[in-house]
Design a protein around this motif. Structure first.
Motif, PDB file in Angstrom:
ATOM      1  N   TYR A   1       0.842  -1.192   0.000  1.00 28.36           N
ATOM      2  CA  TYR A   1       0.000   0.000   0.000  1.00 28.36           C
ATOM      3  C   TYR A   1       0.879   1.244   0.000  1.00 28.36           C
ATOM      4  CZ  TYR A   1      -4.168  -2.787   0.896  1.00 28.36           C
ATOM      5  OH  TYR A   1      -5.216  -3.682   0.781  1.00 28.36           O
ATOM      6  N   SER A   2       0.613   2.154  -0.936  1.00 28.23           N
ATOM      7  CA  SER A   2       1.396   3.370  -1.081  1.00 28.23           C
ATOM      8  C   SER A   2       0.499   4.589  -1.023  1.00 28.23           C
ATOM      9  CB  SER A   2       2.147   3.375  -2.414  1.00 28.23           C
ATOM     10  OG  SER A   2       3.008   2.258  -2.533  1.00 28.23           O
ATOM     11  N   CYS A   3       0.979   5.649  -0.389  1.00 31.04           N
ATOM     12  CA  CYS A   3       0.231   6.896  -0.397  1.00 31.04           C
ATOM     13  C   CYS A   3       0.754   7.809  -1.488  1.00 31.04           C
ATOM     14  CB  CYS A   3       0.258   7.589   0.969  1.00 31.04           C
ATOM     15  SG  CYS A   3       1.879   8.122   1.543  1.00 31.04           S
ATOM     16  N   ASN A   4      -0.135   8.658  -1.954  1.00 28.04           N
ATOM     17  CA  ASN A   4       0.129   9.548  -3.074  1.00 28.04           C
ATOM     18  C   ASN A   4      -0.526  10.888  -2.783  1.00 28.04           C
ATOM     19  OD1 ASN A   4      -1.619  10.544  -5.637  1.00 28.04           O
ATOM     20  ND2 ASN A   4       0.454  10.002  -6.322  1.00 28.04           N
ATOM     21  N   ALA A   5       0.145  11.970  -3.172  1.00 29.31           N
ATOM     22  CA  ALA A   5      -0.375  13.314  -2.965  1.00 29.31           C
ATOM     23  C   ALA A   5      -0.276  14.105  -4.255  1.00 29.31           C
ATOM     24  CB  ALA A   5       0.399  14.017  -1.854  1.00 29.31           C
ATOM     25  N   ARG A   6      -1.378  14.764  -4.628  1.00 27.21           N
ATOM     26  CA  ARG A   6      -1.435  15.587  -5.834  1.00 27.21           C
ATOM     27  C   ARG A   6      -1.951  16.971  -5.470  1.00 27.21           C
ATOM     28  NH1 ARG A   6      -3.734  10.588  -7.875  1.00 27.21           N
ATOM     29  NH2 ARG A   6      -2.200   9.535  -9.210  1.00 27.21           N
ATOM     30  N   PRO A   7      -1.173  18.015  -5.759  1.00 25.13           N
ATOM     31  CA  PRO A   7      -1.615  19.370  -5.398  1.00 25.13           C
ATOM     32  C   PRO A   7      -2.786  19.834  -6.247  1.00 25.13           C
ATOM     33  CG  PRO A   7       0.402  19.466  -6.678  1.00 25.13           C
ATOM     34  CD  PRO A   7       0.155  18.006  -6.384  1.00 25.13           C
ATOM     35  N   THR A   8      -3.750  20.464  -5.597  1.00 24.67           N
ATOM     36  CA  THR A   8      -4.912  20.998  -6.290  1.00 24.67           C
ATOM     37  C   THR A   8      -4.515  22.046  -7.322  1.00 24.67           C
ATOM     38  OG1 THR A   8      -6.261  20.610  -4.315  1.00 24.67           O
ATOM     39  CG2 THR A   8      -7.145  22.122  -5.960  1.00 24.67           C
ATOM     40  N   THR A   9      -3.448  22.764  -7.062  1.00 24.67           N
ATOM     41  CA  THR A   9      -2.975  23.825  -7.941  1.00 24.67           C
ATOM     42  C   THR A   9      -2.196  23.309  -9.146  1.00 24.67           C
ATOM     43  OG1 THR A   9      -1.034  24.067  -6.506  1.00 24.67           O
ATOM     44  CG2 THR A   9      -2.899  25.542  -6.106  1.00 24.67           C
ATOM     45  N   GLY A  10      -2.019  22.002  -9.256  1.00 22.55           N
ATOM     46  CA  GLY A  10      -1.214  21.423 -10.306  1.00 22.55           C
ATOM     47  C   GLY A  10       0.219  21.235  -9.850  1.00 22.55           C
ATOM     48  N   GLY A  11       1.016  20.660 -10.719  1.00 21.20           N
ATOM     49  CA  GLY A  11       2.387  20.392 -10.374  1.00 21.20           C
ATOM     50  C   GLY A  11       2.626  18.914 -10.142  1.00 21.20           C
ATOM     51  N   GLY A  12       3.819  18.582  -9.737  1.00 15.46           N
ATOM     52  CA  GLY A  12       4.224  17.199  -9.576  1.00 15.46           C
ATOM     53  C   GLY A  12       3.569  16.507  -8.401  1.00 15.46           C
ATOM     54  N   GLU A  13       3.356  15.195  -8.548  1.00 11.24           N
ATOM     55  CA  GLU A  13       2.788  14.390  -7.488  1.00 11.24           C
ATOM     56  C   GLU A  13       3.903  13.742  -6.669  1.00 11.24           C
ATOM     57  OE1 GLU A  13       0.364  11.351  -9.195  1.00 11.24           O
ATOM     58  OE2 GLU A  13       2.005  10.449 -10.328  1.00 11.24           O
ATOM     59  N   LEU A  14       3.536  13.304  -5.472  1.00 15.27           N
ATOM     60  CA  LEU A  14       4.469  12.676  -4.555  1.00 15.27           C
ATOM     61  C   LEU A  14       4.025  11.260  -4.241  1.00 15.27           C
ATOM     62  CD1 LEU A  14       4.830  15.641  -2.037  1.00 15.27           C
ATOM     63  CD2 LEU A  14       6.367  15.084  -3.922  1.00 15.27           C
ATOM     64  N   TRP A  15       4.996  10.387  -4.023  1.00 10.38           N
ATOM     65  CA  TRP A  15       4.737   8.989  -3.672  1.00 10.38           C
ATOM     66  C   TRP A  15       5.558   8.578  -2.459  1.00 10.38           C
ATOM     67  CZ3 TRP A  15       1.210   5.729  -5.867  1.00 10.38           C
ATOM     68  CH2 TRP A  15       0.668   6.106  -7.107  1.00 10.38           C
ATOM     69  N   GLY A  16       4.949   7.783  -1.592  1.00  7.61           N
ATOM     70  CA  GLY A  16       5.698   7.124  -0.552  1.00  7.61           C
ATOM     71  C   GLY A  16       6.295   5.828  -1.068  1.00  7.61           C
ATOM     72  N   ARG A  17       7.143   5.199  -0.273  1.00  6.36           N
ATOM     73  CA  ARG A  17       7.788   3.957  -0.684  1.00  6.36           C
ATOM     74  C   ARG A  17       6.885   2.738  -0.553  1.00  6.36           C
ATOM     75  NH1 ARG A  17      13.947   4.275   1.789  1.00  6.36           N
ATOM     76  NH2 ARG A  17      14.633   6.103   0.571  1.00  6.36           N
ATOM     77  N   GLY A  18       5.856   2.820   0.259  1.00  5.05           N
ATOM     78  CA  GLY A  18       4.913   1.732   0.427  1.00  5.05           C
ATOM     79  C   GLY A  18       5.133   0.950   1.707  1.00  5.05           C
ATOM     80  N   THR A  19       4.065   0.297   2.153  1.00  3.45           N
ATOM     81  CA  THR A  19       4.116  -0.567   3.322  1.00  3.45           C
ATOM     82  C   THR A  19       3.362  -1.856   3.017  1.00  3.45           C
ATOM     83  OG1 THR A  19       3.700  -0.683   5.725  1.00  3.45           O
ATOM     84  CG2 THR A  19       2.065   0.486   4.395  1.00  3.45           C
ATOM     85  N   GLN A  20       3.925  -2.990   3.417  1.00  7.01           N
ATOM     86  CA  GLN A  20       3.359  -4.293   3.094  1.00  7.01           C
ATOM     87  C   GLN A  20       2.224  -4.642   4.041  1.00  7.01           C
ATOM     88  OE1 GLN A  20       4.296  -6.695   0.567  1.00  7.01           O
ATOM     89  NE2 GLN A  20       2.359  -7.614   1.269  1.00  7.01           N
ATOM     90  N   VAL A  21       1.101  -5.057   3.469  1.00 13.70           N
ATOM     91  CA  VAL A  21      -0.024  -5.602   4.223  1.00 13.70           C
ATOM     92  C   VAL A  21      -0.242  -7.034   3.763  1.00 13.70           C
ATOM     93  CG1 VAL A  21      -2.509  -5.477   4.657  1.00 13.70           C
ATOM     94  CG2 VAL A  21      -1.131  -3.383   4.579  1.00 13.70           C
ATOM     95  N   THR A  22      -0.175  -7.975   4.694  1.00 15.29           N
ATOM     96  CA  THR A  22      -0.381  -9.379   4.384  1.00 15.29           C
ATOM     97  C   THR A  22      -1.516  -9.918   5.235  1.00 15.29           C
ATOM     98  OG1 THR A  22       1.964  -9.686   3.850  1.00 15.29           O
ATOM     99  CG2 THR A  22       0.663 -11.661   4.268  1.00 15.29           C
ATOM    100  N   VAL A  23      -2.539 -10.465   4.585  1.00 13.01           N
ATOM    101  CA  VAL A  23      -3.707 -11.022   5.268  1.00 13.01           C
ATOM    102  C   VAL A  23      -3.692 -12.524   5.038  1.00 13.01           C
ATOM    103  CG1 VAL A  23      -6.191 -10.932   5.575  1.00 13.01           C
ATOM    104  CG2 VAL A  23      -4.945  -8.883   4.826  1.00 13.01           C
ATOM    105  N   SER A  24      -3.436 -13.272   6.095  1.00 12.68           N
ATOM    106  CA  SER A  24      -3.278 -14.717   5.969  1.00 12.68           C
ATOM    107  C   SER A  24      -3.572 -15.389   7.295  1.00 12.68           C
ATOM    108  CB  SER A  24      -1.855 -15.059   5.522  1.00 12.68           C
ATOM    109  OG  SER A  24      -1.650 -16.458   5.471  1.00 12.68           O
ATOM    110  N   SER A  25      -4.127 -16.589   7.221  1.00 11.21           N
ATOM    111  CA  SER A  25      -4.364 -17.394   8.405  1.00 11.21           C
ATOM    112  C   SER A  25      -3.218 -18.357   8.661  1.00 11.21           C
ATOM    113  CB  SER A  25      -5.673 -18.166   8.268  1.00 11.21           C
ATOM    114  OG  SER A  25      -5.643 -19.021   7.139  1.00 11.21           O
TER     115      SER A  25
END
Length: 117
Positions: free
Chosen positions: A93-117
């Motif tokens: 799962y990664s977060c992303n940010a986009r400015p309302t005014t335009g311009g470049g977007e930003l990304w995080g590196r991500g975090t692992q989510v594992t759902v398992s029994s």
């Protein structure tokens, strides 16, 4: 020091819950739209949830009624509360940010989510 840093991922059993956090630094946080994406092995990246600068939210159908996106502008942080997790939610799962005014977007590196029994 402009960056997004995710935290809160881990291993959880089906039916369990996790809360992901993404902390931003070096940006005027309040004018950014914020998004959570996920990518599972062998699958395309998909948009999971969105929250606008004005607080409007949207979700992909597979997570509606289970996930909640929220933001705390005072802390420059966006959250994803995930309840009733299913094995098919397993992904980076990664977060992303986009400015309302335009311009470049930003990304995080991500975090692992594992759902398992």
């Amino acid at each position: 020091q402009v960056q997004l840093v995710e935290s809160g991922g881990g291993l959880v059993q089906p039916g369990g819950s996790l809360r992901l956090s993404c902390a931003a630094s070096g940006i005027f946080f309040s004018i950014y739209g914020l998004n959570w994406y996920r990518q599972a092995p062998g699958k395309q990246r998909e948009l999971v949830a969105t929250i606008t600068f004005g607080g409007r939210t949207n979700y992909t159908d597979s997570v509606k009624d289970r996930f909640t996106i929220s933001r705390d502008n005072a802390k420059s942080t966006v959250y994803l509360q995930m309840n009733n997790l299913k094995p098919e939610d397993t992904a980076v799962y990664s977060c992303n940010a986009r400015p309302t005014t335009g311009g470049g977007e930003l990304w995080g590196r991500g975090t692992q989510v594992t759902v398992s029994s």
